[in-house]
Design a protein around this motif. Sequence first.
Motif, PDB file in Angstrom:
ATOM      1  N   SER A 183      -8.036 -11.246   3.768  1.00  0.00           N
ATOM      2  CA  SER A 183      -9.593 -11.168   4.101  1.00  0.00           C
ATOM      3  C   SER A 183     -10.509 -10.214   2.832  1.00  0.00           C
ATOM      4  CB  SER A 183      -9.677 -11.048   5.427  1.00  0.00           C
ATOM      5  OG  SER A 183     -10.555  -9.948   5.382  1.00  0.00           O
ATOM      6  N   ALA A 184     -11.693 -10.298   1.951  1.00  0.00           N
ATOM      7  CA  ALA A 184     -12.264  -9.553   2.120  1.00  0.00           C
ATOM      8  C   ALA A 184     -12.453  -8.581   2.591  1.00  0.00           C
ATOM      9  CB  ALA A 184     -13.228 -10.304   1.301  1.00  0.00           C
ATOM     10  N   SER A 185     -12.552  -7.874   3.483  1.00  0.00           N
ATOM     11  CA  SER A 185     -12.805  -7.310   4.140  1.00  0.00           C
ATOM     12  C   SER A 185     -11.888  -5.857   3.829  1.00  0.00           C
ATOM     13  CB  SER A 185     -13.193  -6.956   5.750  1.00  0.00           C
ATOM     14  OG  SER A 185     -12.156  -7.790   6.543  1.00  0.00           O
ATOM     15  N   ALA A 186     -10.469  -6.345   3.397  1.00  0.00           N
ATOM     16  CA  ALA A 186      -9.186  -5.289   3.927  1.00  0.00           C
ATOM     17  C   ALA A 186      -9.384  -4.448   2.429  1.00  0.00           C
ATOM     18  CB  ALA A 186      -7.846  -6.620   3.783  1.00  0.00           C
ATOM     19  N   ALA A 187      -8.454  -4.044   3.004  1.00  0.00           N
ATOM     20  CA  ALA A 187      -8.067  -2.438   1.904  1.00  0.00           C
ATOM     21  C   ALA A 187      -8.064  -3.002   0.297  1.00  0.00           C
ATOM     22  CB  ALA A 187      -7.249  -1.409   2.115  1.00  0.00           C
ATOM     23  N   PRO A 188      -8.295  -2.613  -0.184  1.00  0.00           N
ATOM     24  CA  PRO A 188      -7.788  -3.056  -1.460  1.00  0.00           C
ATOM     25  C   PRO A 188      -6.750  -2.781  -2.318  1.00  0.00           C
ATOM     26  CG  PRO A 188      -8.726  -0.815  -2.063  1.00  0.00           C
ATOM     27  CD  PRO A 188      -9.457  -1.604  -0.801  1.00  0.00           C
ATOM     28  N   VAL A 189      -6.212  -4.056  -2.848  1.00  0.00           N
ATOM     29  CA  VAL A 189      -4.666  -4.119  -3.672  1.00  0.00           C
ATOM     30  C   VAL A 189      -4.798  -3.238  -4.668  1.00  0.00           C
ATOM     31  CG1 VAL A 189      -3.349  -5.493  -5.056  1.00  0.00           C
ATOM     32  CG2 VAL A 189      -4.496  -6.779  -3.175  1.00  0.00           C
ATOM     33  N   LEU A 190      -3.882  -2.566  -4.229  1.00  0.00           N
ATOM     34  CA  LEU A 190      -2.673  -1.023  -5.170  1.00  0.00           C
ATOM     35  C   LEU A 190      -1.660  -1.871  -6.423  1.00  0.00           C
ATOM     36  CD1 LEU A 190      -2.482   1.919  -5.774  1.00  0.00           C
ATOM     37  CD2 LEU A 190      -0.959   2.147  -4.144  1.00  0.00           C
TER      38      LEU A 190
ATOM     39  N   LEU B  60       6.746   2.683   1.503  1.00  0.00           N
ATOM     40  CA  LEU B  60       5.657   2.292   0.726  1.00  0.00           C
ATOM     41  C   LEU B  60       4.736   2.159   1.596  1.00  0.00           C
ATOM     42  CD1 LEU B  60       7.565   0.691  -2.082  1.00  0.00           C
ATOM     43  CD2 LEU B  60       7.619   2.937  -1.786  1.00  0.00           C
ATOM     44  N   ARG B  61       4.257   1.841   2.262  1.00  0.00           N
ATOM     45  CA  ARG B  61       3.081   1.193   2.283  1.00  0.00           C
ATOM     46  C   ARG B  61       2.529   2.181   3.253  1.00  0.00           C
ATOM     47  NH1 ARG B  61       6.164  -3.945   6.442  1.00  0.00           N
ATOM     48  NH2 ARG B  61       6.123  -5.107   4.437  1.00  0.00           N
ATOM     49  N   ALA B  62       3.359   2.816   4.367  1.00  0.00           N
ATOM     50  CA  ALA B  62       2.532   4.257   4.676  1.00  0.00           C
ATOM     51  C   ALA B  62       2.351   5.424   3.575  1.00  0.00           C
ATOM     52  CB  ALA B  62       3.311   4.864   5.739  1.00  0.00           C
ATOM     53  N   PHE B  63       2.933   5.262   3.232  1.00  0.00           N
ATOM     54  CA  PHE B  63       2.340   6.372   1.570  1.00  0.00           C
ATOM     55  C   PHE B  63       1.173   6.027   0.911  1.00  0.00           C
ATOM     56  CE2 PHE B  63       3.059   8.561  -2.262  1.00  0.00           C
ATOM     57  CZ  PHE B  63       2.871   9.310  -2.207  1.00  0.00           C
ATOM     58  N   PHE B  64       0.989   5.010  -0.002  1.00  0.00           N
ATOM     59  CA  PHE B  64       0.381   5.116  -0.170  1.00  0.00           C
ATOM     60  C   PHE B  64      -1.311   3.886   0.363  1.00  0.00           C
ATOM     61  CE2 PHE B  64       3.806   3.919  -3.438  1.00  0.00           C
ATOM     62  CZ  PHE B  64       2.989   4.826  -4.249  1.00  0.00           C
ATOM     63  N   ARG B  65      -0.532   4.130   1.764  1.00  0.00           N
ATOM     64  CA  ARG B  65      -1.833   3.607   2.410  1.00  0.00           C
ATOM     65  C   ARG B  65      -3.257   4.486   1.784  1.00  0.00           C
ATOM     66  NH1 ARG B  65       0.041   2.525   7.560  1.00  0.00           N
ATOM     67  NH2 ARG B  65       1.069   1.050   6.635  1.00  0.00           N
ATOM     68  N   PRO B  66      -3.408   5.818   1.894  1.00  0.00           N
ATOM     69  CA  PRO B  66      -4.107   6.854   1.639  1.00  0.00           C
ATOM     70  C   PRO B  66      -5.434   6.655  -0.185  1.00  0.00           C
ATOM     71  CG  PRO B  66      -2.913   8.020   2.775  1.00  0.00           C
ATOM     72  CD  PRO B  66      -2.000   6.823   2.230  1.00  0.00           C
ATOM     73  N   TYR B  67      -3.900   5.802  -0.994  1.00  0.00           N
ATOM     74  CA  TYR B  67      -4.444   5.886  -1.674  1.00  0.00           C
ATOM     75  C   TYR B  67      -4.982   4.335  -2.596  1.00  0.00           C
ATOM     76  CZ  TYR B  67      -1.897  10.302  -1.719  1.00  0.00           C
ATOM     77  OH  TYR B  67      -1.347  11.576  -0.889  1.00  0.00           O
ATOM     78  N   ARG B  68      -5.158   3.806  -1.603  1.00  0.00           N
ATOM     79  CA  ARG B  68      -5.367   2.459  -2.109  1.00  0.00           C
ATOM     80  C   ARG B  68      -6.932   1.923  -3.575  1.00  0.00           C
ATOM     81  NH1 ARG B  68      -2.571  -2.083  -1.029  1.00  0.00           N
ATOM     82  NH2 ARG B  68      -0.705  -1.439   0.256  1.00  0.00           N
ATOM     83  N   ALA B  69      -7.931   2.926  -2.613  1.00  0.00           N
ATOM     84  CA  ALA B  69      -8.792   3.034  -3.245  1.00  0.00           C
ATOM     85  C   ALA B  69      -8.931   3.548  -3.969  1.00  0.00           C
ATOM     86  CB  ALA B  69      -9.969   3.728  -2.321  1.00  0.00           C
ATOM     87  N   ALA B  70      -7.843   4.501  -4.896  1.00  0.00           N
ATOM     88  CA  ALA B  70      -8.000   4.776  -5.753  1.00  0.00           C
ATOM     89  C   ALA B  70      -7.319   4.336  -6.985  1.00  0.00           C
ATOM     90  CB  ALA B  70      -7.357   6.529  -5.651  1.00  0.00           C
ATOM     91  N   GLY B  71      -6.461   2.903  -6.169  1.00  0.00           N
ATOM     92  CA  GLY B  71      -5.551   2.853  -7.235  1.00  0.00           C
ATOM     93  C   GLY B  71      -6.449   1.513  -7.870  1.00  0.00           C
TER      94      GLY B  71
ATOM     95  N   ALA C 138      -3.513  -5.937   4.680  1.00  0.00           N
ATOM     96  CA  ALA C 138      -4.033  -4.737   3.616  1.00  0.00           C
ATOM     97  C   ALA C 138      -3.250  -3.905   3.350  1.00  0.00           C
ATOM     98  CB  ALA C 138      -5.060  -4.195   4.933  1.00  0.00           C
ATOM     99  N   ASP C 139      -2.451  -3.768   3.382  1.00  0.00           N
ATOM    100  CA  ASP C 139      -1.124  -3.336   2.500  1.00  0.00           C
ATOM    101  C   ASP C 139      -0.245  -4.288   1.137  1.00  0.00           C
ATOM    102  OD1 ASP C 139      -1.768  -1.138   3.967  1.00  0.00           O
ATOM    103  OD2 ASP C 139       0.177  -1.417   5.442  1.00  0.00           O
ATOM    104  N   ALA C 140      -0.700  -5.195   0.958  1.00  0.00           N
ATOM    105  CA  ALA C 140      -0.034  -5.991   0.049  1.00  0.00           C
ATOM    106  C   ALA C 140      -0.482  -4.947  -1.761  1.00  0.00           C
ATOM    107  CB  ALA C 140      -0.782  -7.077  -0.209  1.00  0.00           C
ATOM    108  N   PHE C 141       0.742  -5.371  -1.925  1.00  0.00           N
ATOM    109  CA  PHE C 141       0.869  -4.474  -3.262  1.00  0.00           C
ATOM    110  C   PHE C 141       0.734  -6.042  -4.427  1.00  0.00           C
ATOM    111  CE2 PHE C 141       2.606  -1.723  -1.120  1.00  0.00           C
ATOM    112  CZ  PHE C 141       2.069  -0.315  -1.394  1.00  0.00           C
ATOM    113  N   ASP C 142       0.307  -5.675  -5.548  1.00  0.00           N
ATOM    114  CA  ASP C 142       0.598  -6.232  -7.411  1.00  0.00           C
ATOM    115  C   ASP C 142       1.885  -5.304  -7.974  1.00  0.00           C
ATOM    116  OD1 ASP C 142      -1.885  -7.850  -6.957  1.00  0.00           O
ATOM    117  OD2 ASP C 142      -2.420  -6.679  -8.804  1.00  0.00           O
ATOM    118  N   VAL C 143       3.044  -6.003  -7.763  1.00  0.00           N
ATOM    119  CA  VAL C 143       4.569  -5.405  -8.181  1.00  0.00           C
ATOM    120  C   VAL C 143       4.642  -5.437  -9.074  1.00  0.00           C
ATOM    121  CG1 VAL C 143       6.558  -5.425  -7.256  1.00  0.00           C
ATOM    122  CG2 VAL C 143       4.699  -5.359  -5.428  1.00  0.00           C
ATOM    123  N   VAL C 144       5.256  -4.777 -10.095  1.00  0.00           N
ATOM    124  CA  VAL C 144       5.742  -4.923 -11.121  1.00  0.00           C
ATOM    125  C   VAL C 144       7.048  -4.128 -11.018  1.00  0.00           C
ATOM    126  CG1 VAL C 144       5.205  -4.297 -13.738  1.00  0.00           C
ATOM    127  CG2 VAL C 144       3.225  -4.408 -12.161  1.00  0.00           C
TER     128      VAL C 144
END
Length: 394
Positions: free
Chosen positions: A96-103, A381-392, A136-142
């Motif tokens: 959903s577009a309303s979800a947090a941004p992808v990190l 990882l989901r829990a730790f990075f959740r507050p930093y999604r917008a910055a990413g 909403a906790d999805a990542f682009d993973v490398v």
Amino acid sequence: MPDAPSRPEPFTPHTEPAALDDLRARLRATRWPDAPEDAGWSMGTDLAYLRELVGYWADGFDWPAQEAALARLPRFRVRLGGLGIHFVHVRAAAFSASAAPVLPLVLSHGWPDSFWRYTKVIPLLTDPGAHGADPADAFDVVVPDMPGYGYSDRPAGPPLDSLAVAGLWARLMDVLGYARFGAAGGDIGSHVSRYLALDHPDRVVAVHRTDAGVPVPPGDPADLAPEERAWFESVTAWAATEGAYAAMHRTKPQTAAFGLADSPAGLAAWIVEKLRAWSDCDGDVERSYTKDEILTNVTLYWLTNTIGSSMRMYRANGAIPPAQLARRVEVPSGFSLFPGDIARPPRAWLKRTANVVRVTEPARGGHFAPFEEPELYAEELRAFFRPYRAAGAA
């Protein structure tokens, strides 16, 4: 510029039947050492278990099926710093577009493994909604293979240390269009992630590690807290009883490489002993890994002939100046200390060396937690990075 990054190209390796025929012939011709009665694993790899594993490798293990399964991951090669680098790149599932941004998240492996370490956890991170977690906790993973590991090139000259690899990963993320991202890793990958945060704090929004590496004492040992001194003593004791492999890697890796590159049974012995010793398996390696999983990792080393080049990275890291090792990470840092891991640091040491915002102790898992306990690791990882999604996403 001769070392300008190339354009990533899709990559799907295919093993020729002749290479597998040679492998099976070598396995069947293994000359076995003797072992004291009831030695078990007390002196290294257990003879009875290795004979069983090698027998299955020769006559039961289906490498083409494992290779095809790995090929389902989107994999690429790119030229960075004069080296061909292999990496997995999986974008987050749509939500959903309303979800947090992808990190964006770069995951760094250690030894003795490769991108293999993260193969189970990748779908949990890129498509959490399909696995019972918040989409909403999805990542682009490398997930890159470090130089000298897996399907990345083996450096022809001096091996690269963790600082140099961190620089390559920063360039890789730039090539992929990620201005800011998270970093995570364990073992040598913990060092690489640390240097990414140290040398690129404007790009790394947060860094997660499963260990703090080998400790470097401060100038005055009296400054250490009691739990820190106890930890230093335990690390010293561990090195005396379990650290022979690392001493060999740091000092004479080429000597060991001759035997390990020539004997698949020897290679399996060198690797499986570490999988057992460093995992949360209560002495039974197949509580953490199936034979197919063990042999997929070992076969990757065999077919790419990277055991020697992977060990040489220890020598490079052993020459990193102490001033580099003593730097403090100011990027927000998190640690997940799994119970079966080695040299688990006290919180006082973590806070001394990093800007710690989260430390957890999961119930299960060891040194290879992303493979041993992928669900637990993904949730960490989901829990730790959740507050930093917008910055990413900025």
